[in-house]
Design a protein around this motif. Structure first.
Motif, short mmCIF file in Angstrom:
data_model
loop_
_atom_site.label_atom_id
_atom_site.label_comp_id
_atom_site.label_asym_id
_atom_site.label_seq_id
_atom_site.Cartn_x
_atom_site.Cartn_y
_atom_site.Cartn_z
N ASP A 1 0.84 -1.19 0.00
CA ASP A 1 0.00 0.00 0.00
C ASP A 1 0.88 1.25 0.00
O ASP A 1 1.99 1.24 0.54
CB ASP A 1 -0.90 0.02 1.24
CG ASP A 1 -1.85 -1.17 1.28
OD1 ASP A 1 -2.47 -1.46 0.25
OD2 ASP A 1 -1.95 -1.81 2.35
N ASP A 2 0.39 2.32 -0.61
CA ASP A 2 1.10 3.60 -0.58
C ASP A 2 0.76 4.33 0.71
O ASP A 2 -0.41 4.47 1.06
CB ASP A 2 0.69 4.47 -1.78
CG ASP A 2 1.24 3.93 -3.08
OD1 ASP A 2 2.41 3.53 -3.09
OD2 ASP A 2 0.50 3.91 -4.08
N GLN B 1 5.68 7.11 -4.43
CA GLN B 1 6.68 6.38 -5.19
C GLN B 1 6.05 5.43 -6.22
O GLN B 1 6.62 5.20 -7.29
CB GLN B 1 7.56 5.56 -4.24
CG GLN B 1 8.32 6.40 -3.24
CD GLN B 1 9.31 7.34 -3.90
OE1 GLN B 1 9.79 7.07 -4.99
NE2 GLN B 1 9.59 8.45 -3.27
N ASN B 2 4.91 4.84 -5.89
CA ASN B 2 4.35 3.77 -6.74
C ASN B 2 3.16 4.22 -7.58
O ASN B 2 2.45 3.39 -8.13
CB ASN B 2 3.94 2.58 -5.85
CG ASN B 2 5.10 2.06 -5.04
OD1 ASN B 2 6.19 1.88 -5.55
ND2 ASN B 2 4.87 1.83 -3.75
N VAL C 1 13.87 1.33 -3.35
CA VAL C 1 12.76 1.79 -2.50
C VAL C 1 12.35 0.71 -1.50
O VAL C 1 11.82 1.01 -0.42
CB VAL C 1 11.53 2.21 -3.34
CG1 VAL C 1 11.84 3.42 -4.19
CG2 VAL C 1 11.03 1.06 -4.21
N LYS C 2 12.62 -0.58 -1.84
CA LYS C 2 12.26 -1.67 -0.92
C LYS C 2 13.17 -1.70 0.30
O LYS C 2 12.90 -2.41 1.25
CB LYS C 2 12.30 -3.01 -1.66
CG LYS C 2 11.24 -3.15 -2.74
CD LYS C 2 11.20 -4.57 -3.27
CE LYS C 2 10.20 -4.70 -4.41
NZ LYS C 2 10.66 -4.01 -5.61
N LYS C 3 14.26 -0.94 0.24
CA LYS C 3 15.13 -0.81 1.41
C LYS C 3 14.84 0.47 2.17
O LYS C 3 15.62 0.91 3.01
CB LYS C 3 16.59 -0.87 0.98
CG LYS C 3 16.96 -2.25 0.41
CD LYS C 3 18.40 -2.33 -0.02
CE LYS C 3 18.70 -3.73 -0.54
NZ LYS C 3 20.08 -3.85 -1.05
N GLY C 4 13.69 1.09 1.83
CA GLY C 4 13.23 2.26 2.58
C GLY C 4 13.64 3.60 2.02
O GLY C 4 13.33 4.64 2.61
N LYS D 1 13.78 -0.70 -8.37
CA LYS D 1 12.90 0.47 -8.39
C LYS D 1 13.53 1.54 -7.50
O LYS D 1 13.64 1.38 -6.29
CB LYS D 1 11.52 0.09 -7.87
CG LYS D 1 10.54 1.28 -7.77
CD LYS D 1 10.02 1.67 -9.13
CE LYS D 1 8.84 2.62 -9.03
NZ LYS D 1 9.16 3.94 -8.48
N LEU D 2 13.99 2.62 -8.14
CA LEU D 2 14.59 3.73 -7.39
C LEU D 2 13.53 4.78 -7.09
O LEU D 2 12.52 4.88 -7.80
CB LEU D 2 15.72 4.35 -8.21
CG LEU D 2 16.99 3.52 -8.38
CD1 LEU D 2 17.97 4.23 -9.32
CD2 LEU D 2 17.66 3.24 -7.04
#
Length: 688
Positions: free
Chosen positions: A261-262, A340-341, A405-408, A456-457
């Protein structure tokens, strides 16, 4: 027991003194191949193997040929000594140890090093091939799975053995296959356990784990803690391989990916922005999110206390200052952070340059965002990029993966902007990456457990700098939006006691900036491309001609045969700028931007008195002797001056500034020992 061993304070019976035991142990270790018996480090041994033709005459020729081929032109590395032996085919294997491996390889360049001892030299007791195979597999599990050549060699040895001993070759090879397959299935079972763990989720084939803040992260230490729960106890190297295997198994299509979720989770809230722009506040246990925030969202339209507070006024004042008066634009820029998404940045097609004088407060803005979004238990920043060199950060696969982005990571924010280019330029390759990121495309990255995978950056790119960078690629230059702050922070903003540290730690200040970010993000969600284009239009950008100047300045210098910063010394900036505009047909070009770019080359401007006249903004190096000599040379040889750059008497109709390169070699030789001045003679890279 003690009474039996000791009698009259001496050793009893046939127990040997410790000194003798130690001596024998040292001898045993030395014979076993240890280089140093005290440190217990192995000495590596290097061997070539061959068949003793004389004693192997009775072995069938095809077996001799097979063994010979498996040993040909290879040096095998072993931790232990290897003697001559009879292999399982009855062949005599001659082992020749090489003392100086480097010298041997120099003399025999056709030889290669092999880390695995070949199956063809293995011995067998009797004819119990099943027992031999079980033992061999147990001792070589990892190599049989990882090295297909080693697996195939063993399979061929088994087939030859079966043929020569009237056995069914398929049964032996099937025994090998099942053993390896079982090992693989065991890995899949571990992967299933990890996948089904209530803390894990698979997003874009990336394993993510729910941390103590109720957000999902791909941080390696957090992910590895979950994987390690299901691994059998093993050595460190085996654990590393097992983790890698789990990640590889999770790529199987039967493991389904989910979508996050965003939004953000604070200690008390889940904050989500719905597709219709509504802001939904729920319990922190609701929703699957990857982003953490340290303060709660407050609707300031309903909370007059916060909106009427001094902190609110200070934040608005600060954002107005740092944006050069473009408050709406910087608020919408910050509104991209939670999105981001959504693809909204791809619709805007923009990245941002935060230009400002030293002390303007560019770092203050980044620090404030870190106070709001950084995990206080982590040493890494989710706002700032760890590598300030933009050309490295956006082209190095490992640095790209670090900003996933998955690393925050929330933004690609370059606070201390640098490049590896003399001309302070964003390279063509970096420009291509920026174009891809701002278009919503994934970038190829590399990591310890996932080589060359899509990353994904963050879609928001901000470059904070004192000097405008050159943007080499036209497509990238078209996406630039510039904020320009000409004043120092305390000239425009009333920070209590001018204490920035206290102001940044003020929770109300943090609540204001976060609530503004969520408010403007909710507006962006439903905004049309036309509305976005109006907000981030060229007219609103501080330097609407920046893209044209950046893309054309280098072309102008090359056309005029200006080869390095030295050539520009002595020229009048305004006259050079007019020549630039004539060449590029850019009547609306910015003189200030032009000066900034000349200054970025390591040059400066001075008012000079020369030949009875005063000239303003003459380009100088800062070395007074060099500057004066260059101006004198230009006047003596070509009758040119700071306000008269061309020698019309000796030049053709196609005027160039080539004569300003005069005496380049002489000056360079004289000044080569001065590191600061020698930079002026480094040629421009027109192919960069």
């Amino acid at each position: 027991m003690q009474e039996f061993i000791f009698e009259n304070q001496s050793l009893n019976g046939n127990v040997k003194p410790m000194k003798k035991i130690s001596k024998k142990l040292d001898e045993i270790l030395e014979d076993a191949g240890f280089l140093d018996v005290n440190s217990k480090t192995f000495n590596m041994h290097y061997y070539t193997f061959s068949i003793d033709k004389k004693s192997s005459k009775n072995v069938k020729s095809y077996i001799n040929e097979f063994t010979k081929t498996s040993l040909l032109n290879q040096v095998f590395v072993s931790k232990t000594k290897i003697d001559d032996r009879i292999n399982l085919f009855g062949q005599t294997i001659v082992a020749i140890e090489i003392d100086d491996i480097d010298e041997f390889l120099k003399k025999h360049p056709n030889y290669t090093l092999a880390n695995l001892i070949p199956v063809t030299i293995e011995s067998i007791n009797g004819d119990k091939i099943d027992e031999w195979l079980d033992n061999f597999i147990e001792n070589n599990k990892i190599n049989l799975v990882k090295n297909i050549y080693f697996y195939n060699e063993l399979a061929m040895v088994l087939q030859i053995w079966a043929v020569e001993h009237d056995m069914d070759a398929n049964n032996l090879v099937k025994q090998l296959y099942n053993a390896v397959k079982y090992n693989t299935l065991r890995k899949q079972i571990i992967a299933e356990k990890v996948y089904n763990d209530p803390q894990t989720i698979l997003v874009g084939n990336q394993l993510m784990v729910l941390n103590e803040n109720h957000i999902y992260t791909a941080e390696p230490t957090v992910v590895n803690n979950v994987i390690d729960k299901y691994l059998p106890r093993a050595k460190f190297d085996n654990i590393m391989n097992a983790r890698k295997n789990v990640h590889a198994q999770l790529l199987n299509s039967r493991f389904k990916n989910e979508v996050l979720d965003d939004g953000f989770k604070s200690q008390n809230q889940s904050i989500m922005i719905k597709p219709n722009g509504n802001i939904q506040i729920s319990s922190p246990l609701v929703g699957k999110m990857e982003n953490h925030v340290n303060v709660d969202y407050i609707d300031m339209e309903k909370n007059s206390e916060l909106k009427n507070s001094e902190e609110y006024k200070q934040v608005i004042q600060f954002l107005t200052h740092i944006s050069g008066g473009k408050l709406e634009q910087i608020l919408y820029m910050l509104g991209f952070i939670p999105l981001q998404n959504t693809g909204i940045v791809a619709k805007a097609r923009s990245f941002f340059i935060l230009l400002g004088v030293p002390g303007a407060g560019k770092t203050v803005l980044a620090s404030l965002l870190e106070k709001v979004f950084n995990n206080p238990e982590s040493n890494s920043s989710c706002i700032l990029v760890s590598e300030p060199n933009v050309n490295k950060a956006l082209t190095d696969p490992n640095l790209i993966d670090a900003n996933d982005v998955k690393k925050g990571q929330l933004t690609l924010w370059f606070d201390d902007y640098q490049t590896n280019s003399q001309s302070n330029a964003i390279s063509y390759k970096t420009g291509t990456t920026i174009n891809g990121i701002t278009s919503g495309k994934r970038v190829s990255g590399a990591a310890k457990f996932k080589q060359y995978h899509d990353v994904k950056l963050p879609s928001l790119i901000v470059i904070a700098t004192n000097v405008l960078p050159q943007v080499r690629q036209l497509g990238t230059a078209d996406r630039v939006f510039v904020f320009n702050c000409n004043n120092k922070l305390y000239d425009d903003v009333e920070i209590p006691d001018e204490d920035i540290a206290t102001w940044l730690n003020n929770q109300k200040v943090q609540e204001v900036i976060f609530s503004l970010i969520i408010k403007y993000a909710s507006k962006l969600v439903t905004m049309s491309k036309r509305d976005l284009d109006l907000i981030f239009s060229e007219e609103n950008s501080a330097q609407n001609s920046l893209s044209n100047i950046n893309s054309s300045l280098l072309e102008f210098l090359e056309a005029q045969h200006i080869t390095c910063p030295f050539d520009l010394i002595g020229m009048g900036t305004s006259t050079l700028f007019e020549a630039y505009k004539d060449h590029t047909h850019m009547v609306a070009a910015s003189y200030r931007t032009f000066k900034d770019q000349i200054k970025s080359l390591g040059l400066d401007f001075q008012r000079k008195h020369f030949k009875g006249n005063y000239y303003s903004n003459v380009i100088v190096s800062g070395n007074k002797v060099l500057d004066n000599r260059k101006m004198k040379d230009m006047f003596t040889r070509y009758d040119v001056l700071p306000d008269k750059l061309f020698n019309y008497k000796t030049s053709s109709d196609m005027y160039t500034l080539q004569h300003w390169h005069e005496n380049f070699a002489i000056y360079r030789e004289e000044q080569s020992k001065n590191k600061q001045v020698s930079k002026l003679f480094v040629p421009f890279n027109f192919n960069e």
